[in-house]
Design an enzyme around this catalytic site. Structure first.
Site, PDB file in Angstrom:
ATOM      1  N   SER A  14      10.544  -4.861  -2.036  1.00  0.00           N
ATOM      2  CA  SER A  14       9.837  -6.025  -2.596  1.00  0.00           C
ATOM      3  C   SER A  14      10.779  -7.051  -3.219  1.00  0.00           C
ATOM      4  O   SER A  14      10.454  -7.677  -4.229  1.00  0.00           O
ATOM      5  CB  SER A  14       8.792  -5.578  -3.634  1.00  0.00           C
ATOM      6  OG  SER A  14       7.853  -4.711  -3.052  1.00  0.00           O
ATOM      7  N   GLU A 139      13.050  -9.789  10.625  1.00  0.00           N
ATOM      8  CA  GLU A 139      13.070  -9.081   9.344  1.00  0.00           C
ATOM      9  C   GLU A 139      12.749  -7.613   9.560  1.00  0.00           C
ATOM     10  O   GLU A 139      11.775  -7.280  10.252  1.00  0.00           O
ATOM     11  CB  GLU A 139      12.048  -9.699   8.391  1.00  0.00           C
ATOM     12  CG  GLU A 139      11.946  -8.970   7.056  1.00  0.00           C
ATOM     13  CD  GLU A 139      10.703  -9.337   6.268  1.00  0.00           C
ATOM     14  OE1 GLU A 139      10.419  -8.628   5.271  1.00  0.00           O
ATOM     15  OE2 GLU A 139      10.012 -10.298   6.647  1.00  0.00           O
ATOM     16  N   LYS A 186      25.072  -6.036 -13.001  1.00  0.00           N
ATOM     17  CA  LYS A 186      25.813  -4.959 -12.351  1.00  0.00           C
ATOM     18  C   LYS A 186      25.843  -5.198 -10.838  1.00  0.00           C
ATOM     19  O   LYS A 186      24.812  -5.390 -10.188  1.00  0.00           O
ATOM     20  CB  LYS A 186      25.165  -3.598 -12.645  1.00  0.00           C
ATOM     21  CG  LYS A 186      24.972  -3.316 -14.138  1.00  0.00           C
ATOM     22  CD  LYS A 186      26.273  -3.401 -14.927  1.00  0.00           C
ATOM     23  CE  LYS A 186      27.240  -2.297 -14.593  1.00  0.00           C
ATOM     24  NZ  LYS A 186      28.444  -2.339 -15.472  1.00  0.00           N
ATOM     25  N   THR A 187      27.038  -5.192 -10.295  1.00  0.00           N
ATOM     26  CA  THR A 187      27.210  -5.430  -8.859  1.00  0.00           C
ATOM     27  C   THR A 187      27.293  -4.137  -8.043  1.00  0.00           C
ATOM     28  O   THR A 187      27.241  -4.181  -6.815  1.00  0.00           O
ATOM     29  CB  THR A 187      28.491  -6.243  -8.594  1.00  0.00           C
ATOM     30  OG1 THR A 187      29.635  -5.459  -8.981  1.00  0.00           O
ATOM     31  CG2 THR A 187      28.479  -7.543  -9.380  1.00  0.00           C
ATOM     32  N   CYS A 380     -16.436 -14.620   6.096  1.00  0.00           N
ATOM     33  CA  CYS A 380     -16.731 -13.364   6.776  1.00  0.00           C
ATOM     34  C   CYS A 380     -17.847 -12.622   6.039  1.00  0.00           C
ATOM     35  O   CYS A 380     -18.993 -13.039   6.113  1.00  0.00           O
ATOM     36  CB  CYS A 380     -15.453 -12.526   6.900  1.00  0.00           C
ATOM     37  SG  CYS A 380     -15.568 -11.207   8.125  1.00  0.00           S
ATOM     38  N   LEU A 381     -17.532 -11.560   5.311  1.00  0.00           N
ATOM     39  CA  LEU A 381     -18.563 -10.874   4.541  1.00  0.00           C
ATOM     40  C   LEU A 381     -19.221 -11.825   3.553  1.00  0.00           C
ATOM     41  O   LEU A 381     -20.420 -11.699   3.248  1.00  0.00           O
ATOM     42  CB  LEU A 381     -17.956  -9.671   3.802  1.00  0.00           C
ATOM     43  CG  LEU A 381     -18.911  -8.823   2.953  1.00  0.00           C
ATOM     44  CD1 LEU A 381     -20.050  -8.258   3.790  1.00  0.00           C
ATOM     45  CD2 LEU A 381     -18.151  -7.696   2.253  1.00  0.00           C
ATOM     46  N   GLY A 382     -18.466 -12.804   3.055  1.00  0.00           N
ATOM     47  CA  GLY A 382     -19.022 -13.799   2.139  1.00  0.00           C
ATOM     48  C   GLY A 382     -20.114 -14.639   2.773  1.00  0.00           C
ATOM     49  O   GLY A 382     -21.058 -15.065   2.101  1.00  0.00           O
ATOM     50  N   ARG A 475     -16.442  -6.639  12.611  1.00  0.00           N
ATOM     51  CA  ARG A 475     -17.217  -5.914  13.625  1.00  0.00           C
ATOM     52  C   ARG A 475     -18.720  -6.006  13.384  1.00  0.00           C
ATOM     53  O   ARG A 475     -19.502  -5.394  14.103  1.00  0.00           O
ATOM     54  CB  ARG A 475     -16.783  -4.452  13.713  1.00  0.00           C
ATOM     55  CG  ARG A 475     -16.864  -3.655  12.438  1.00  0.00           C
ATOM     56  CD  ARG A 475     -16.609  -2.163  12.716  1.00  0.00           C
ATOM     57  NE  ARG A 475     -15.345  -1.909  13.351  1.00  0.00           N
ATOM     58  CZ  ARG A 475     -14.206  -1.651  12.690  1.00  0.00           C
ATOM     59  NH1 ARG A 475     -14.199  -1.642  11.369  1.00  0.00           N
ATOM     60  NH2 ARG A 475     -13.093  -1.428  13.341  1.00  0.00           N
ATOM     61  N   HIS A 520     -11.939 -16.672   9.442  1.00  0.00           N
ATOM     62  CA  HIS A 520     -11.029 -16.672   8.282  1.00  0.00           C
ATOM     63  C   HIS A 520     -10.152 -17.932   8.334  1.00  0.00           C
ATOM     64  O   HIS A 520      -8.990 -17.884   8.772  1.00  0.00           O
ATOM     65  CB  HIS A 520     -10.145 -15.427   8.292  1.00  0.00           C
ATOM     66  CG  HIS A 520     -10.872 -14.161   7.987  1.00  0.00           C
ATOM     67  ND1 HIS A 520     -10.986 -13.646   6.718  1.00  0.00           N
ATOM     68  CD2 HIS A 520     -11.551 -13.316   8.803  1.00  0.00           C
ATOM     69  CE1 HIS A 520     -11.683 -12.523   6.757  1.00  0.00           C
ATOM     70  NE2 HIS A 520     -12.045 -12.302   8.010  1.00  0.00           N
ATOM     71  N   GLU A 522      -8.560 -19.399   6.100  1.00  0.00           N
ATOM     72  CA  GLU A 522      -7.380 -19.331   5.236  1.00  0.00           C
ATOM     73  C   GLU A 522      -6.127 -18.945   6.009  1.00  0.00           C
ATOM     74  O   GLU A 522      -5.001 -19.259   5.595  1.00  0.00           O
ATOM     75  CB  GLU A 522      -7.606 -18.344   4.090  1.00  0.00           C
ATOM     76  CG  GLU A 522      -7.632 -16.869   4.454  1.00  0.00           C
ATOM     77  CD  GLU A 522      -8.985 -16.360   4.940  1.00  0.00           C
ATOM     78  OE1 GLU A 522      -9.159 -15.127   5.032  1.00  0.00           O
ATOM     79  OE2 GLU A 522      -9.869 -17.193   5.226  1.00  0.00           O
TER      80      GLU A 522
END
Length: 548
Positions: A14, A139, A186-187, A380-382, A475, A520, A522
């Site tokens: 992370s 990545e 600290k390296t 969607c569900l909203g 679905r 969706h 977004e």
């Protein structure tokens, strides 16, 4: 042939590899290069589609229907390059491909091994489409030394060895911890991380060092010396107030120049950073604040709704307002007088989710928004709970619900306003599904067209468009048999699938702003190109907050 940049991480997870990759992609674009970004995940799941949002954050869906890691959302938001199935791979997918080939006899009786069969499969994935762009940024998930990631690192070592010299570089992210007791950075963890890379035949060309404190020049010089990296390729990476500061911050730190130097691209094209300067200007110079309530099932982990949070920020940029999003657990609204948790908000969003838990709270949120004339965006569900709420309280279907809820309970309790989607059209093909199919990859996934009702609010939001295309992941569908009764009660079905069978959008014409969509939106929002629905939603919230 593309040049390859492999991005790895060490010390801890992370650290922000996805963000660093996305920002570097944006900077290379600013210098006139074309880019594509990819993610290699070492976990054994075939893809994140069946993972809990608490386990892995949101699932990002591509136009061509791939369920991928949320980092691909960062890639799209920063570069505007639409991700596709070939941009995401996991160990599970690699091993699945290898075993399928073995069952078909493609290996001609050979003993199947990690080297060469698994590593060859990874290299084949890496090389896909390398004639399309100038730079391919890849990545690798996890940290160097993780046992799951070893086949990927070995494949990358082979890939770099087999390509012409100068076509591949490696960028490694590490952490410089600060010890308060001694008052110093600290390296040594960075040195050990690089040593781990070197032990498997890889050496970084660029080091990105995350730190909460300024990195003194002597420490950078020490890192460069002991890690065998040029001093100007030791790039400091500090915490930022907004992720959208990353391209400009990394440019000031010299990341893009260090990468071009590693490829010996000289003279380097000058960057045009106008786009990102405008993004930061819109983000920092605002005229007030709007408060948005996000009523969801997975509110304990903000990454579960990462794209929604970012799309709200983009909507705020479009109107130069700060967006304060508060996460409200849907179950909390199910308590007596729980709806008062929504008091004082300028807009309400109910996002997607799976299962029955919290749905009564979401229905309460839709009812509150409808009755109080608060801007509402159901995704969607909203959208589905908004239809159920209308069926119960406007159309007189008191037991309106969903087959999904009945399926969980094991018995019928509701009139199924929302039903399990058993077949639909995808391109020129009919897709069929049953409740007993495997869970992974069996939903309605990817980009689908919606036909909008002329003159509707959602059509106006999309500049009077009659057709739009957004990504789906679900679905269950609203049953179109109930449309006449619901429209008589005042709910307009303003978007439908091209064949007229599947509802895609709803709205209340007499409401200040109330829209639900099955897709969706977004997922396609970007800071320099906000999703139209989110921009319009924030505009309505701004009006409600009397900031206009």
């Amino acid at each position: 042939m593309a040049r390859y940049i492999f991005i790895t991480g060490g010390v801890v997870s992370s650290l922000g590899k996805g963000l660093a990759s996305a920002a570097l992609g944006a900077l290379l674009q600013a210098r006139g290069f074309t880019v594509r970004l990819r993610k290699l995940d070492p976990y054994l799941n075939v893809d994140p589609g069946t993972m809990s949002p608490f386990e892995h954050g949101e699932v990002f869906v591509t136009d061509d229907g791939a369920e991928t890691d949320l980092d691909l959302g960062h890639y799209e938001r920063f570069t505007g390059v639409s991700a596709r199935q070939s941009d995401s791979i996991s160990s599970g997918r690699i091993y699945s491909n290898v075993l399928e080939k073995e069952r078909r006899g493609e290996y001609l009786g050979k003993t199947i091994q990690v080297i060469p069969h698994v590593t060859n499969e990874i290299k084949q994935f890496l090389a896909t489409g390398d004639d399309e762009v100038d730079f391919m940024l890849c990545e690798i998930g996890g940290t160097v030394g993780d046992i799951e990631g070893l086949p990927f690192f070995e494949a990358i070592r082979q890939f770099i060895h087999e390509r012409p010299r100068g076509e591949c570089i490696l960028m490694h992210l590490t952490l410089l911890p600060y010890l308060a007791a001694s008052g110093e950075l600290k390296t040594k963890p960075t040195q050990h991380s690089v040593k781990e890379l070197q032990s498997i035949g890889l050496a970084p060309d660029v080091l990105v060092c995350r730190s909460e404190h300024p990195i003194p020049e002597k420490e950078r010089a020490k890192i460069a010396l002991f890690c065998n990296v040029r001093l100007d390729a030791v790039i400091p990476a500090y915490d930022l107030k907004s992720i959208y500061e990353a391209p400009l911050a990394y440019h000031r730190a010299g990341l893009d120049q260090a990468v071009l130097n590693a490829f010996q691209i000289s003279p380097a094209p000058r960057p045009d950073l106008t786009r990102w300067e405008d993004v930061i200007d819109r983000l920092t110079h605002t005229d007030g604040e709007v408060k948005i309530a996000i009523v969801g099932k997975y509110t304990q982990l903000e990454d579960a709704y990462k794209s929604i949070a970012e799309a709200l920020t983009h909507g705020g940029m479009a109107h130069r307002v700060r967006v304060r999003s508060d996460w409200i657990a849907a179950e909390d609204l199910e308590a007596k007088d729980g709806e008062h948790l929504l008091d004082g908000y300028h807009g309400i969003i109910v996002p997607g989710g799976f299962g029955e838990r919290g749905t009564e709270g979401m229905i309460t949120a839709a009812k509150y928004a409808r009755e109080k004339d608060v801007p509402y965006l159901g995704i969607c569900l909203g959208m589905q709970v908004a239809v159920i709420e209308a069926a119960r309280n406007l159309a007189g279907i008191a037991d309106a619900g969903s087959e999904e809820f009945d399926h969980e309970a094991g018995k019928a309790r509701f009139t199924p306003i929302v039903y399990h989607l058993k077949e639909w059209v995808q391109g020129n093909y009919k897709v069929q599904r049953t409740l007993h199919d495997d869970k992974g990859g069996t939903m309605r996934l990817g980009a689908y067209t919606a036909v909008l009702k002329p003159g509707s609010r959602i059509s106006q939001v999309y500049d009077d468009a009659t057709e739009i295309e957004d990504r789906h992941r679900h679905r269950y569908e609203v049953d179109s048999r109930y449309i006449p009764d619901l429209e008589k009660a005042g709910l307009s079905f303003s978007g439908m699938s091209p064949d007229g069978r599947l509802p895609e959008a709803i709205e209340y014409p007499d409401h200040s702003w109330f829209i639900g969509v099955q897709a969706h939106p977004e997922l396609k929002s970007k800071p320099f190109q906000p999703a139209p629905l989110f921009a319009s939603f924030i505009g309505a919230a701004k009006e409600g907050a009397r900031l206009v």
